[in-house]
Scaffold this motif. Structure first.
Motif, PDB file in Angstrom:
ATOM      1  N   ALA A 299       7.613  16.594   0.331  1.00 58.55           N
ATOM      2  CA  ALA A 299       8.608  16.328   1.369  1.00 58.55           C
ATOM      3  C   ALA A 299       7.944  15.781   2.631  1.00 58.55           C
ATOM      4  O   ALA A 299       8.491  14.907   3.307  1.00 58.55           O
ATOM      5  N   ALA A 300       6.749  16.317   2.942  1.00 60.05           N
ATOM      6  CA  ALA A 300       6.025  15.840   4.122  1.00 60.05           C
ATOM      7  C   ALA A 300       5.628  14.377   3.958  1.00 60.05           C
ATOM      8  O   ALA A 300       5.755  13.575   4.889  1.00 60.05           O
ATOM      9  N   LEU A 301       5.141  14.027   2.753  1.00 57.22           N
ATOM     10  CA  LEU A 301       4.768  12.641   2.501  1.00 57.22           C
ATOM     11  C   LEU A 301       5.984  11.719   2.576  1.00 57.22           C
ATOM     12  O   LEU A 301       5.918  10.624   3.139  1.00 57.22           O
ATOM     13  N   ALA A 302       7.110  12.190   2.045  1.00 57.83           N
ATOM     14  CA  ALA A 302       8.344  11.395   2.104  1.00 57.83           C
ATOM     15  C   ALA A 302       8.744  11.140   3.553  1.00 57.83           C
ATOM     16  O   ALA A 302       9.164  10.034   3.914  1.00 57.83           O
ATOM     17  N   ALA A 303       8.604  12.165   4.406  1.00 50.37           N
ATOM     18  CA  ALA A 303       8.933  12.009   5.821  1.00 50.37           C
ATOM     19  C   ALA A 303       8.010  10.998   6.489  1.00 50.37           C
ATOM     20  O   ALA A 303       8.446  10.166   7.300  1.00 50.37           O
ATOM     21  N   GLY A 304       6.728  11.058   6.143  1.00 50.90           N
ATOM     22  CA  GLY A 304       5.770  10.128   6.724  1.00 50.90           C
ATOM     23  C   GLY A 304       6.032   8.688   6.307  1.00 50.90           C
ATOM     24  O   GLY A 304       5.961   7.764   7.121  1.00 50.90           O
ATOM     25  N   VAL A 305       6.367   8.499   5.023  1.00 49.97           N
ATOM     26  CA  VAL A 305       6.654   7.152   4.526  1.00 49.97           C
ATOM     27  C   VAL A 305       7.896   6.579   5.200  1.00 49.97           C
ATOM     28  O   VAL A 305       7.937   5.394   5.555  1.00 49.97           O
ATOM     29  N   LYS A 306       8.906   7.419   5.413  1.00 47.40           N
ATOM     30  CA  LYS A 306      10.128   6.941   6.071  1.00 47.40           C
ATOM     31  C   LYS A 306       9.841   6.499   7.510  1.00 47.40           C
ATOM     32  O   LYS A 306      10.409   5.518   7.989  1.00 47.40           O
ATOM     33  N   GLN A 307       8.949   7.220   8.182  1.00 44.25           N
ATOM     34  CA  GLN A 307       8.583   6.796   9.544  1.00 44.25           C
ATOM     35  C   GLN A 307       7.830   5.469   9.523  1.00 44.25           C
ATOM     36  O   GLN A 307       8.012   4.629  10.408  1.00 44.25           O
TER      37      GLN A 307
ATOM     38  N   ILE B 199       0.831  -1.208   0.000  1.00 43.75           N
ATOM     39  CA  ILE B 199       0.000   0.000   0.000  1.00 43.75           C
ATOM     40  C   ILE B 199       0.863   1.254   0.000  1.00 43.75           C
ATOM     41  O   ILE B 199       0.642   2.194  -0.771  1.00 43.75           O
ATOM     42  N   VAL B 200       1.868   1.291   0.867  1.00 42.51           N
ATOM     43  CA  VAL B 200       2.680   2.498   1.052  1.00 42.51           C
ATOM     44  C   VAL B 200       3.615   2.739  -0.128  1.00 42.51           C
ATOM     45  O   VAL B 200       3.797   3.884  -0.572  1.00 42.51           O
ATOM     46  N   MET B 201       4.211   1.666  -0.671  1.00 41.75           N
ATOM     47  CA  MET B 201       5.168   1.829  -1.757  1.00 41.75           C
ATOM     48  C   MET B 201       4.578   2.522  -2.983  1.00 41.75           C
ATOM     49  O   MET B 201       5.174   3.465  -3.513  1.00 41.75           O
ATOM     50  N   PRO B 202       3.415   2.093  -3.494  1.00 39.93           N
ATOM     51  CA  PRO B 202       2.848   2.799  -4.646  1.00 39.93           C
ATOM     52  C   PRO B 202       2.584   4.273  -4.377  1.00 39.93           C
ATOM     53  O   PRO B 202       2.783   5.114  -5.264  1.00 39.93           O
ATOM     54  N   ILE B 203       2.124   4.592  -3.154  1.00 43.65           N
ATOM     55  CA  ILE B 203       1.901   6.000  -2.805  1.00 43.65           C
ATOM     56  C   ILE B 203       3.208   6.776  -2.907  1.00 43.65           C
ATOM     57  O   ILE B 203       3.275   7.876  -3.487  1.00 43.65           O
ATOM     58  N   TYR B 204       4.271   6.195  -2.379  1.00 44.66           N
ATOM     59  CA  TYR B 204       5.583   6.851  -2.394  1.00 44.66           C
ATOM     60  C   TYR B 204       6.092   6.997  -3.829  1.00 44.66           C
ATOM     61  O   TYR B 204       6.599   8.058  -4.222  1.00 44.66           O
ATOM     62  N   LEU B 205       5.957   5.952  -4.619  1.00 41.57           N
ATOM     63  CA  LEU B 205       6.458   5.980  -5.990  1.00 41.57           C
ATOM     64  C   LEU B 205       5.691   6.977  -6.852  1.00 41.57           C
ATOM     65  O   LEU B 205       6.268   7.672  -7.696  1.00 41.57           O
ATOM     66  N   LEU B 206       4.387   7.066  -6.638  1.00 38.74           N
ATOM     67  CA  LEU B 206       3.560   7.963  -7.447  1.00 38.74           C
ATOM     68  C   LEU B 206       3.716   9.425  -7.050  1.00 38.74           C
ATOM     69  O   LEU B 206       3.879  10.301  -7.909  1.00 38.74           O
ATOM     70  N   LYS B 207       3.688   9.694  -5.749  1.00 35.37           N
ATOM     71  CA  LYS B 207       3.607  11.089  -5.289  1.00 35.37           C
ATOM     72  C   LYS B 207       4.947  11.703  -4.927  1.00 35.37           C
ATOM     73  O   LYS B 207       5.099  12.930  -4.965  1.00 35.37           O
ATOM     74  N   VAL B 208       5.916  10.879  -4.532  1.00 33.89           N
ATOM     75  CA  VAL B 208       7.227  11.429  -4.149  1.00 33.89           C
ATOM     76  C   VAL B 208       8.222  11.288  -5.299  1.00 33.89           C
ATOM     77  O   VAL B 208       8.863  12.256  -5.704  1.00 33.89           O
ATOM     78  N   LEU B 209       8.338  10.090  -5.816  1.00 33.03           N
ATOM     79  CA  LEU B 209       9.274   9.874  -6.920  1.00 33.03           C
ATOM     80  C   LEU B 209       8.675  10.223  -8.282  1.00 33.03           C
ATOM     81  O   LEU B 209       9.378  10.225  -9.290  1.00 33.03           O
ATOM     82  N   ALA B 210       7.361  10.514  -8.301  1.00 28.70           N
ATOM     83  CA  ALA B 210       6.671  10.977  -9.513  1.00 28.70           C
ATOM     84  C   ALA B 210       6.751   9.976 -10.665  1.00 28.70           C
ATOM     85  O   ALA B 210       6.848  10.364 -11.827  1.00 28.70           O
TER      86      ALA B 210
ATOM     87  N   THR C 114      -1.438   4.903   9.147  1.00 27.24           N
ATOM     88  CA  THR C 114      -1.588   5.856  10.260  1.00 27.24           C
ATOM     89  C   THR C 114      -0.250   6.499  10.605  1.00 27.24           C
ATOM     90  O   THR C 114      -0.163   7.723  10.789  1.00 27.24           O
ATOM     91  N   ILE C 115       0.801   5.696  10.715  1.00 23.69           N
ATOM     92  CA  ILE C 115       2.130   6.237  11.027  1.00 23.69           C
ATOM     93  C   ILE C 115       2.595   7.176   9.916  1.00 23.69           C
ATOM     94  O   ILE C 115       3.170   8.242  10.180  1.00 23.69           O
ATOM     95  N   MET C 116       2.331   6.816   8.672  1.00 22.02           N
ATOM     96  CA  MET C 116       2.688   7.676   7.549  1.00 22.02           C
ATOM     97  C   MET C 116       1.947   9.006   7.628  1.00 22.02           C
ATOM     98  O   MET C 116       2.543  10.082   7.439  1.00 22.02           O
TER      99      MET C 116
ATOM    100  N   LEU D 121      16.385  -0.067   4.144  1.00 21.30           N
ATOM    101  CA  LEU D 121      16.905   0.635   2.967  1.00 21.30           C
ATOM    102  C   LEU D 121      15.818   1.417   2.239  1.00 21.30           C
ATOM    103  O   LEU D 121      16.119   2.401   1.552  1.00 21.30           O
ATOM    104  N   PHE D 122      14.560   0.995   2.394  1.00 18.46           N
ATOM    105  CA  PHE D 122      13.460   1.760   1.800  1.00 18.46           C
ATOM    106  C   PHE D 122      13.422   3.186   2.358  1.00 18.46           C
ATOM    107  O   PHE D 122      12.937   4.101   1.697  1.00 18.46           O
ATOM    108  N   ARG D 123      13.919   3.357   3.582  1.00 16.97           N
ATOM    109  CA  ARG D 123      13.933   4.685   4.193  1.00 16.97           C
ATOM    110  C   ARG D 123      14.851   5.661   3.449  1.00 16.97           C
ATOM    111  O   ARG D 123      14.716   6.866   3.573  1.00 16.97           O
TER     112      ARG D 123
END
Length: 501
Positions: free
Chosen positions: A446-454, A296-307, A425-427, A357-359
């Motif tokens: 940047a905020a989303l990236a920080a949330g995903v790393k947490q 769930i989290v990876m696609p969100i990160y790939l789409l919105k952070v890594l574009a 929730t943590i994200m 390493l995903f962090r």
């Protein structure tokens, strides 16, 4: 006063069973059933357009599927003891086939939803039935490789589901997602009705309706509550989430208390008296929580952070699922040869390092790097899931096989929902804290990236916990009962704890 005589259980026809054809038809049925869990993910938008419904309504096609499976799997232990293998398999595939037909021809959304519910009903019976057939037919020293084949189906089907779905929707119609599956279901139904033999003991236990009600509210409420919280709309404060979780948790407590008091429980909690089974369940729950949440989290990160584009994201996630499925039979063979520890410990170490390493992903990360990391994660899951489950089930006496399989499959569904909710929730909280700490620069990416790393930090901590538990896993060595020796099926007690090395 003498006790009334019980009807003798129907004996299994194991000596008449041809194992390879039996496993082939069960695997084909399981493949189409599990494939349908992810087929509709890509087709949700065209379905919304066809029936003119909103996203909140359309998401019930997925939610209802998960809910029905969560409700039916706990009841499967009773069903497997009440009906023959042929009856259950034929009924499960008939439900699935009828549901597929209704869904494919549905003129209104309500009938499409009904078709999905019937499909899920068949799947909820089929998966634990397959596990029990393996336990009944395959000796412990060869179970790993057969469970590995089942693992191939479980991982390969959802891995190719979105890709196949996208091609069919683009070139044909979403209805063909059901039309193409229907002939396979019909063939499986005919084979099961004509030639399937019974391989499990039919003891015909009585149905405890109170247990069924408590189980339905309990597992259904927990899965619905955590799934709804993980969707991020109203979160944990949503009244629906609060009511569902409260009712679910209370019902589960009452359910467990009742099972411990019943002479013939719907789910026998004595399975947790076997340490390797209990340990396997906890390790598997942690791995499933991490895997589902990452999906769930990876696609969100790939789409919105890594574009990345949606197509790129799909291609990035595909190799890991395919390799996981391909490796499952290999891991099964290695489990039979070397035992669980040589797979579990390296697998969990790999998972933990990969999640850490995903962090480090940032906007300059290449797609190849993400593919490699995701593939490593899925390889580690293949190294852990099947060996842990098989080793745990091997410690149970045969009369507890249906209960162990039902509990394992149920808790995997629950842990997937819990993991997704916790990670999301943590994200979200991490994202909010970042925005509060940088009030002048509202950089949502940047905020989303920080949330995903947490969220991945939490996954890393879960991995460490799983690694500590895996250090206590030992190989279960089973030995056949001596001729004429009463087994636990007759005495109702526990087998002597198996020797472990």
């Amino acid at each position: 006063m003498g006790q009334p005589k019980k009807q003798p259980p129907k004996k299994a026809e194991r000596n008449q069973v041809r194992v390879v054809p039996l496993l082939a038809v069960l695997l084909s049925g399981a493949f189409v059933a599990i494939l349908n869990e992810t087929l509709l993910n890509v087709a949700i938008t065209p379905i919304m357009e066809s029936f003119q419904v909103g996203a909140n309504t359309a998401q019930w096609l997925t939610t209802s599927y998960l809910l029905v499976i969560a409700v039916l799997v706990p009841v499967s232990a009773f069903l497997i003891q009440r009906f023959t293998t042929r009856q259950l398999y034929t009924a499960a595939m008939t439900l699935f086939g009828v549901g597929t037909l209704i869904a494919g021809t549905a003129p209104v959304f309500a009938l499409l939803l009904l078709g999905r519910v019937l499909q899920a009903s068949g799947t909820g019976i089929l998966i634990p039935l397959f596990t029990n057939v393996i336990l009944a037919l395959i000796p412990p020293e060869r179970r790993g490789r057969v469970m590995g084949l089942f693992g191939l189906v479980i991982m390969f089907a959802p891995a190719v589901g979105p890709t196949v779905s996208g091609l069919i929707v683009d070139y044909l119609s979403w209805r063909w997602l059901f039309y193409l599956v229907l002939p396979i279901a019909v063939i499986a139904i005919l084979y099961g009705a004509l030639s399937l033999k019974n391989v499990t003991e039919v003891t015909r236990p009585k149905m405890d309706l109170i247990s069924v009600v408590l189980s339905t509210i309990g597992f259904g409420g927990v899965v619905f509550g955590f799934s709804s919280a993980g969707e991020g709309a109203g979160g944990w404060k949503d009244p629906e989430v609060i009511i569902a979780l409260t009712a679910g948790l209370i019902s589960l407590v009452l359910f467990v208390i009742r099972q411990r008091k019943l002479a013939t429980p719907m789910l026998d909690m004595r399975v947790f008296a076997y340490p390797m089974f209990s340990l396997a369940i906890v390790v598997m729950m942690i791995v499933v929580m991490t895997m589902f949440a990452t999906m769930i989290v990876m696609p969100i990160y790939l789409l919105k952070v890594l574009a990345f584009s949606a197509v790129t994201v799909g291609l990035i996630m595909l190799p890991g699922g395919l390799i996981n499925g391909a490796l499952s039979p290999v891991m099964g063979y290695l489990f039979d040869k070397f035992g669980p520890r040589w797979l579990l410990i390296p697998g969990i170490v790999t998972m933990t390092i990969t999640v850490f390493l995903f962090r480090s992903l940032d906007q300059d990360t290449s797609p190849l790097t993400v593919v490699v990391l995701h593939t490593l994660l899925m390889v580690s899951v293949a190294m852990v899931m099947m060996p842990a489950q098989t080793n745990g089930l091997n410690q149970l006496p045969p009369f507890l096989y249906p209960h162990g399989a039902a509990i394992a499959n149920t808790l995997m569904q629950v842990s997937g929902a819990i993991g997704t909710a916790l990670f999301v929730t943590i994200m979200t909280l991490g994202q909010q804290r970042y925005m509060e700490g940088h009030p002048g620069a509202a950089d949502e990416t940047a905020a989303l990236a920080a949330g995903v790393k947490q969220a991945f930090t939490f996954g890393f901590l879960l991995g460490i916990l799983a690694l500590i538990l895996a250090l206590f896993v030992k190989r279960v060595v089973t030995s056949p009962s001596k001729p004429g020796e009463d087994g636990p099926e007759k005495t109702g007690g526990f087998q002597k704890e198996p020797e472990m090395v």
